[in-house]
Design a protein around this motif. Structure first.
Motif, mmCIF file in Angstrom:
data_model
loop_
_atom_site.group_PDB
_atom_site.id
_atom_site.type_symbol
_atom_site.label_atom_id
_atom_site.label_comp_id
_atom_site.label_asym_id
_atom_site.label_seq_id
_atom_site.Cartn_x
_atom_site.Cartn_y
_atom_site.Cartn_z
ATOM 1 N N MET A 1 0.845 -1.198 0.000
ATOM 2 C CA MET A 1 0.000 0.000 0.000
ATOM 3 C C MET A 1 0.881 1.248 0.000
ATOM 4 S SD MET A 1 -2.831 1.168 2.823
ATOM 5 C CE MET A 1 -3.628 2.753 2.702
ATOM 6 N N ILE A 2 0.559 2.167 -0.877
ATOM 7 C CA ILE A 2 1.334 3.406 -0.978
ATOM 8 C C ILE A 2 0.827 4.403 0.059
ATOM 9 C CG2 ILE A 2 1.913 5.371 -2.451
ATOM 10 C CD1 ILE A 2 1.748 3.530 -4.840
ATOM 11 N N ARG A 3 1.769 4.928 0.853
ATOM 12 C CA ARG A 3 1.440 5.974 1.824
ATOM 13 C C ARG A 3 1.821 7.334 1.244
ATOM 14 N NH1 ARG A 3 4.246 6.079 6.677
ATOM 15 N NH2 ARG A 3 6.049 5.105 5.655
ATOM 16 N N ARG A 4 1.018 8.333 1.530
ATOM 17 C CA ARG A 4 1.251 9.690 1.052
ATOM 18 C C ARG A 4 1.661 10.547 2.263
ATOM 19 N NH1 ARG A 4 -0.841 10.628 -3.888
ATOM 20 N NH2 ARG A 4 -1.120 12.852 -3.439
ATOM 21 N N ILE A 5 2.911 10.990 2.263
ATOM 22 C CA ILE A 5 3.492 11.652 3.426
ATOM 23 C C ILE A 5 3.727 13.122 3.109
ATOM 24 C CG2 ILE A 5 5.356 11.596 5.114
ATOM 25 C CD1 ILE A 5 3.761 8.991 4.971
ATOM 26 N N PRO A 6 3.052 14.046 3.820
ATOM 27 C CA PRO A 6 3.331 15.473 3.588
ATOM 28 C C PRO A 6 4.718 15.837 4.104
ATOM 29 C CG PRO A 6 1.888 15.203 5.485
ATOM 30 C CD PRO A 6 2.046 13.834 4.877
ATOM 31 N N HIS A 7 5.392 16.687 3.354
ATOM 32 C CA HIS A 7 6.751 17.054 3.760
ATOM 33 C C HIS A 7 7.115 18.410 3.145
ATOM 34 C CE1 HIS A 7 10.074 15.364 6.030
ATOM 35 N NE2 HIS A 7 10.913 15.953 5.203
ATOM 36 N N CYS A 8 8.274 18.942 3.526
ATOM 37 C CA CYS A 8 8.728 20.221 3.007
ATOM 38 C C CYS A 8 10.238 20.288 3.121
ATOM 39 C CB CYS A 8 8.096 21.369 3.788
ATOM 40 S SG CYS A 8 8.408 23.009 3.092
ATOM 41 N N SER A 9 10.868 20.861 2.112
ATOM 42 C CA SER A 9 12.286 21.174 2.139
ATOM 43 C C SER A 9 12.437 22.644 1.783
ATOM 44 C CB SER A 9 13.057 20.302 1.151
ATOM 45 O OG SER A 9 12.941 18.929 1.474
ATOM 46 N N HIS A 10 13.659 23.105 1.725
ATOM 47 C CA HIS A 10 13.871 24.506 1.380
ATOM 48 C C HIS A 10 13.395 24.817 -0.038
ATOM 49 C CE1 HIS A 10 16.031 25.138 5.075
ATOM 50 N NE2 HIS A 10 16.881 24.179 4.796
ATOM 51 N N TRP A 11 13.166 23.790 -0.864
ATOM 52 C CA TRP A 11 12.692 24.001 -2.232
ATOM 53 C C TRP A 11 11.175 24.032 -2.312
ATOM 54 C CZ3 TRP A 11 15.858 19.851 -0.793
ATOM 55 C CH2 TRP A 11 17.216 20.109 -0.915
ATOM 56 N N GLY A 12 10.487 23.805 -1.200
ATOM 57 C CA GLY A 12 9.042 23.881 -1.213
ATOM 58 C C GLY A 12 8.374 22.665 -0.590
ATOM 59 N N ALA A 13 7.040 22.706 -0.546
ATOM 60 C CA ALA A 13 6.247 21.625 0.028
ATOM 61 C C ALA A 13 5.961 20.564 -1.032
ATOM 62 C CB ALA A 13 4.944 22.182 0.591
ATOM 63 N N TYR A 14 5.752 19.326 -0.578
ATOM 64 C CA TYR A 14 5.480 18.227 -1.498
ATOM 65 C C TYR A 14 4.946 17.038 -0.706
ATOM 66 C CZ TYR A 14 10.267 17.249 0.122
ATOM 67 O OH TYR A 14 11.395 17.069 0.895
ATOM 68 N N THR A 15 4.522 16.028 -1.437
ATOM 69 C CA THR A 15 4.071 14.775 -0.843
ATOM 70 C C THR A 15 5.019 13.666 -1.276
ATOM 71 O OG1 THR A 15 1.748 15.473 -0.871
ATOM 72 C CG2 THR A 15 2.173 13.115 -0.705
ATOM 73 N N ILE A 16 5.504 12.893 -0.302
ATOM 74 C CA ILE A 16 6.392 11.760 -0.598
ATOM 75 C C ILE A 16 5.534 10.504 -0.698
ATOM 76 C CG2 ILE A 16 8.405 10.444 0.149
ATOM 77 C CD1 ILE A 16 9.245 12.814 1.851
ATOM 78 N N LEU A 17 5.738 9.749 -1.753
ATOM 79 C CA LEU A 17 5.016 8.490 -1.958
ATOM 80 C C LEU A 17 5.914 7.349 -1.484
ATOM 81 C CD1 LEU A 17 3.580 9.179 -5.536
ATOM 82 C CD2 LEU A 17 2.626 9.804 -3.301
ATOM 83 N N VAL A 18 5.441 6.587 -0.490
ATOM 84 C CA VAL A 18 6.255 5.564 0.160
ATOM 85 C C VAL A 18 5.506 4.238 0.153
ATOM 86 C CG1 VAL A 18 7.442 4.882 2.276
ATOM 87 C CG2 VAL A 18 7.301 7.304 1.655
ATOM 88 N N GLU A 19 6.241 3.175 -0.181
ATOM 89 C CA GLU A 19 5.686 1.826 -0.121
ATOM 90 C C GLU A 19 6.743 0.883 0.438
ATOM 91 O OE1 GLU A 19 2.918 -0.947 -2.931
ATOM 92 O OE2 GLU A 19 4.773 -0.186 -3.837
ATOM 93 N N ASP A 20 6.386 0.143 1.491
ATOM 94 C CA ASP A 20 7.292 -0.816 2.113
ATOM 95 C C ASP A 20 8.637 -0.182 2.470
ATOM 96 O OD1 ASP A 20 5.362 -2.829 1.823
ATOM 97 O OD2 ASP A 20 6.102 -3.352 -0.182
ATOM 98 N N GLY A 21 8.584 1.054 2.969
ATOM 99 C CA GLY A 21 9.810 1.718 3.404
ATOM 100 C C GLY A 21 10.645 2.291 2.287
ATOM 101 N N ARG A 22 10.165 2.238 1.041
ATOM 102 C CA ARG A 22 10.901 2.775 -0.101
ATOM 103 C C ARG A 22 10.175 4.000 -0.655
ATOM 104 N NH1 ARG A 22 10.919 0.433 -4.500
ATOM 105 N NH2 ARG A 22 9.065 -0.868 -4.175
ATOM 106 N N ILE A 23 10.955 4.995 -1.052
ATOM 107 C CA ILE A 23 10.382 6.193 -1.663
ATOM 108 C C ILE A 23 10.159 5.921 -3.149
ATOM 109 C CG2 ILE A 23 10.766 8.624 -2.227
ATOM 110 C CD1 ILE A 23 12.350 8.861 0.344
ATOM 111 N N LEU A 24 8.922 6.020 -3.579
ATOM 112 C CA LEU A 24 8.586 5.755 -4.974
ATOM 113 C C LEU A 24 8.617 7.020 -5.822
ATOM 114 C CD1 LEU A 24 5.538 3.327 -4.530
ATOM 115 C CD2 LEU A 24 7.975 2.756 -4.742
ATOM 116 N N GLY A 25 8.348 8.153 -5.196
ATOM 117 C CA GLY A 25 8.318 9.395 -5.951
ATOM 118 C C GLY A 25 7.874 10.546 -5.078
ATOM 119 N N VAL A 26 7.741 11.712 -5.711
ATOM 120 C CA VAL A 26 7.373 12.938 -5.019
ATOM 121 C C VAL A 26 6.337 13.676 -5.859
ATOM 122 C CG1 VAL A 26 8.208 15.213 -4.314
ATOM 123 C CG2 VAL A 26 9.556 13.191 -3.783
#
Length: 774
Positions: A1-26
């Motif tokens: 199951m893909i989790r959608r994690i809100p996050h932010c860096s100095h380049w702006g806000a985004y959502t991290i897509l995570v499955e089984d502990g791996r980052i699939l995309g942003v």
């Protein structure tokens, strides 16, 4: 199951897509009209290749400490590192802090970091470092930043505050609606506006620039680089010699004064010392009239164009903008002061879309609507020591303990630093003259580095503490220039044995006897909730603005802040200077300074003035080029240097050096060829990129390459700071002078393939022995 994690860096806000502990995309933040491509590189943080995975100690330092030897070995990486347990690393670190404070005083501890490791406010490493050391008796800190030092210092003196270059100038919506003539000194570039300290929700710069273009505003772009403004803006490019903008500003002001078009009423009501400035423009003080012909000789621009622009600035609603980059130079105070002087001569300060603004595009939020709320920030605590240095004078401090220095008109002395604690930063990327810094870096008894990555600074440390990245912990992002506070939820587990910055400093504070005062009974989530609730309560109490509850905020991923658009800087002051005095020596804008007249600094006189820089094209031998080292498109400073966005701008395994076609042809340099850059301070390699968007006599090498030494000691990755000049902007401001730098360039005499293999080999060996084992 893909989790959608809100996050932010100095380049702006985004959502991290995570499955089984791996980052699939942003996925970019839905409310961002111009998201940065760099956010797609954050998955690099999850790779162990360059990560510090366990606490490490340099063997030579540890052996010397155990035997009591005075010589603790060289910090060149030759004696290697040994992995140690966390408890031992924390005990060693706390013991060194206590020893130096006891034997030499707390001023002997330098907490110099102000790094950009994370946009998070709870795990902001430099703040936590200073909070911990304040409880332990204090430290030597720094004033200002490498980005802005000379400019804010002079503005604090002549305007009474530096808010004009920190996002409180005219907002760009007023420029888009009211400005007829926009003169851009330096840049207003989406390249630099993609970043913002503390994160940002929406990048508005491109929206405002398109409105300016649609309105038909005349834009004059004064810069050695044509692409410092988007080409679709249709600006007139004035390819000025670097470091000579002051002469153009003074020449324009002199033309206006000579024609009698200066605003005498504004100068009389709203400025002090104006006659001193006017006498200088007329040549009464030095025998040199400041006019178009004089400015043309210095700047390399046509006198006719300068003369023609001067009356236009008075006849139309005109706005001047000055990049932060212009004050990172020798006499860097003068571009900001001279621009203010020109704007006062024109007389439109305090009018919508008129006057002068600083730093537009230098960060993402400068020029956007102003956040009226309270930005979340972990408190540093009560300052326990007043010892400090100007931020860019690190090598001076380490090499000259006890020597005097001046800053803002007062004399101080450099402390005798025995311990350096650097958390979340990389001075071996951003400091000038890295060969000089290398010599200075050998002097302290102990250097502690706390960072997620094996940066060039970490590889030159004695104790290395592995910090997690922002994607491995919970936090929140927000700043005075962002329209939202963003939840930064944990996306993956920490790599290796890395720990959060809060956990590391909490453990150190406990060992030093200050644990309860440091954590105040709150854990990570307790602090996140506390800081958000402070911002929420302030918005409701002060502005009647209702932000969502913490639980709603954390679930949604962001919360709006109270904002103010259509801001005109100094409007109330212009209307009634007596009722709204500025906190300056006169209560008005200072064009002739009594304080600077009394101080008598040769490199910062008592009015805006032109002075030859230490190095510039008007003083070279004709074979040298002026080096500009600006921020790259694909990373921030040295962060994410191996990410896709960063690698897209590299060729042959290293950074690209931009050259004008005429300069390349004169040196026998072809596009894509490896070239050697050098001067008396150092040398590095780069890959040539020939571009007509670069003015003749100018070379451009972006910052951020990880310092990597070749066999001859030259940097083979393309780090410009092995070449830059390590002097203060002046005795008054003491800012860095990175953009005052002449170099020579020639085709690389060695085999390009050998150079690439050597660089790649060093990258493979970048981690100390044992660092890869968690």
């Amino acid at each position: 199951m893909i989790r959608r994690i809100p996050h932010c860096s100095h380049w702006g806000a985004y959502t991290i897509l995570v499955e089984d502990g791996r980052i699939l995309g942003v996925e970019p933040f839905a409310g961002d009209p111009a998201p940065s491509p760099v956010i797609h590189s954050v998955a690099e943080w999850a790779k162990p290749d360059r990560r510090v995975l366990r606490p490490m100690v340099r063997r030579g330092w540890l052996a010397a400490r155990e035997t009591g030897a005075a010589d603790r070995g060289a910090r060149d990486g030759q004696d290697g590192f040994a992995a140690i347990p966390w408890d031992e690393a924390l005990d060693l670190t706390a013991a060194e802090i206590a020893r130096v404070a006891r034997d030499h005083g707390n001023a002997a501890i330098f907490a110099g970091s102000y790094g950009w490791t994370s946009a998070g406010r709870v795990h902001h490493a430099p703040t936590l470092l200073k909070r911990m050391l304040n409880l332990a008796g204090g430290f030597t800190g720094h004033a200002d930043t490498y980005s802005t030092a000379a400019g804010p210092v002079i503005l604090r003196h002549v305007l009474g505050s530096d808010e004009a270059c920190n996002g409180m100038s005219n907002t760009l919506d007023t420029v888009a609606d009211h400005t007829d003539t926009l003169v851009v000194f330096g840049a207003i570039s989406p390249r630099t506006a993609q970043s913002e300290a503390g994160g940002i929700g929406a990048h508005h710069l491109e929206t405002y620039l398109r409105r300016i273009a649609e309105r038909g505003t005349r834009v004059i772009h004064v810069s050695p680089l044509r692409d410092d403004l988007p080409d679709w803006l249709g600006a007139e490019w004035w390819p000025i010699r670097p470091n000579t903008d002051v002469a153009l500003m003074l020449g324009l002001a002199g033309e206006i004064v000579a024609a009698g078009r200066h605003d005498r009423d504004f100068l009389s009501r709203c400025t002090s010392g104006a006659e001193r400035f006017l006498d200088y423009l007329r040549g009464d003080t030095d025998g040199q009239v400041k006019d178009a012909e004089w400015a043309a000789r210095i700047t390399g621009l046509p006198a006719q164009a300068i003369r023609a622009l001067a009356p236009v600035l008075v006849q139309t609603r005109s706005q001047l903008t000055v990049s932060w980059a212009l004050q990172r130079a020798h006499h860097g105070e003068q571009p900001f002061w001279a621009a203010l002087g020109l704007a006062a001569i024109i007389g439109q300060i305090g009018l919508p879309g008129g006057g002068v603004g600083f730093g537009y595009g230098s960060l993402g939020g400068v020029g956007s609507p102003i956040n009226l709320g309270r930005s979340p920030m972990m408190p540093k605590g009560t300052r326990a020591s007043n010892s400090f240095i100007p931020v860019a004078r690190i090598s001076d401090m380490l090499l000259n303990p006890g020597a005097p220095f001046t800053y803002e008109g007062r004399e101080h002395r450099y402390p005798d630093i025995r311990l350096v604690y650097w958390a979340g930063g990389n001075p071996f990327h951003h400091h000038q003259d890295l060969n000089r810094l290398t010599r200075a870096w050998a002097r302290p008894e102990t250097i502690i580095v706390q960072d997620p990555m094996w940066t060039a600074t970490a590889r030159r440390a004695d104790i290395v503490l592995p910090a997690s990245t922002s994607i491995e912990r919970n936090d929140l992002a927000g700043s005075k220039r962002s329209d939202v506070i963003v939840a930064m939820a944990k996306a993956i587990e920490p790599l290796g044995q890395s720990r959060s910055d809060f956990a590391i400093f909490d453990a150190l504070a406990t060992r030093l006897g200050h644990g309860p005062a440091f954590n105040e009974g709150r854990d990570e989530m307790g602090w996140i909730r506390h800081l958000y609730d402070e911002s929420r309560d302030y918005a409701a109490r002060t502005h009647g603005f209702e932000m969502p509850s913490f639980d709603q905020f954390w679930d949604r991923g962001h919360a709006p802040c109270p904002m103010r658009a259509e801001h005109t800087h100094l409007a109330a002051f212009r209307a009634a200077p007596g009722d709204h005095p500025l906190p300056t020596e006169s209560g008005r804008i200072v064009l002739g300074s009594r304080t600077l007249a009394r101080l008598g600094y040769e490199d910062c006189p008592d009015h805006p003035a032109w002075m030859d820089p230490a190095e510039w094209l008007g003083g070279g031998d004709g074979d040298e080029l002026h080096l500009i080292s600006h921020q790259p498109r694909g990373r921030l400073h040295s962060q994410l240097e191996t990410g896709a966005a960063s690698l897209a701008d590299r060729r042959g395994g290293r950074e690209q050096l931009r050259l004008n076609p005429e300069d390349a042809a004169a040196r026998g340099i072809q596009d894509g060829q490896t070239v050697r850059l050098w001067n008396a301070r150092g040398a590095c390699l780069a890959t040539a990129r020939i571009s007509p968007d670069t003015a003749p006599g100018v070379a451009v090498l972006p910052t951020g390459a990880w310092l990597t030494r070749g066999q001859d000691g030259a940097d083979i990755a393309g780090n410009p700071n092995v070449l830059t000049l390590d002097i203060g902007s002046s005795a008054f401001g003491q800012g860095c002078a990175a953009h005052t730098c002449l170099i020579r360039v020639a085709p690389h005499a060695g085999d390009n393939r050998d150079a690439i293999r050597a660089y790649q080999s060093q990258l493979a060996e970048i981690l100390p022995e044992g660092a890869r084992t968690p």
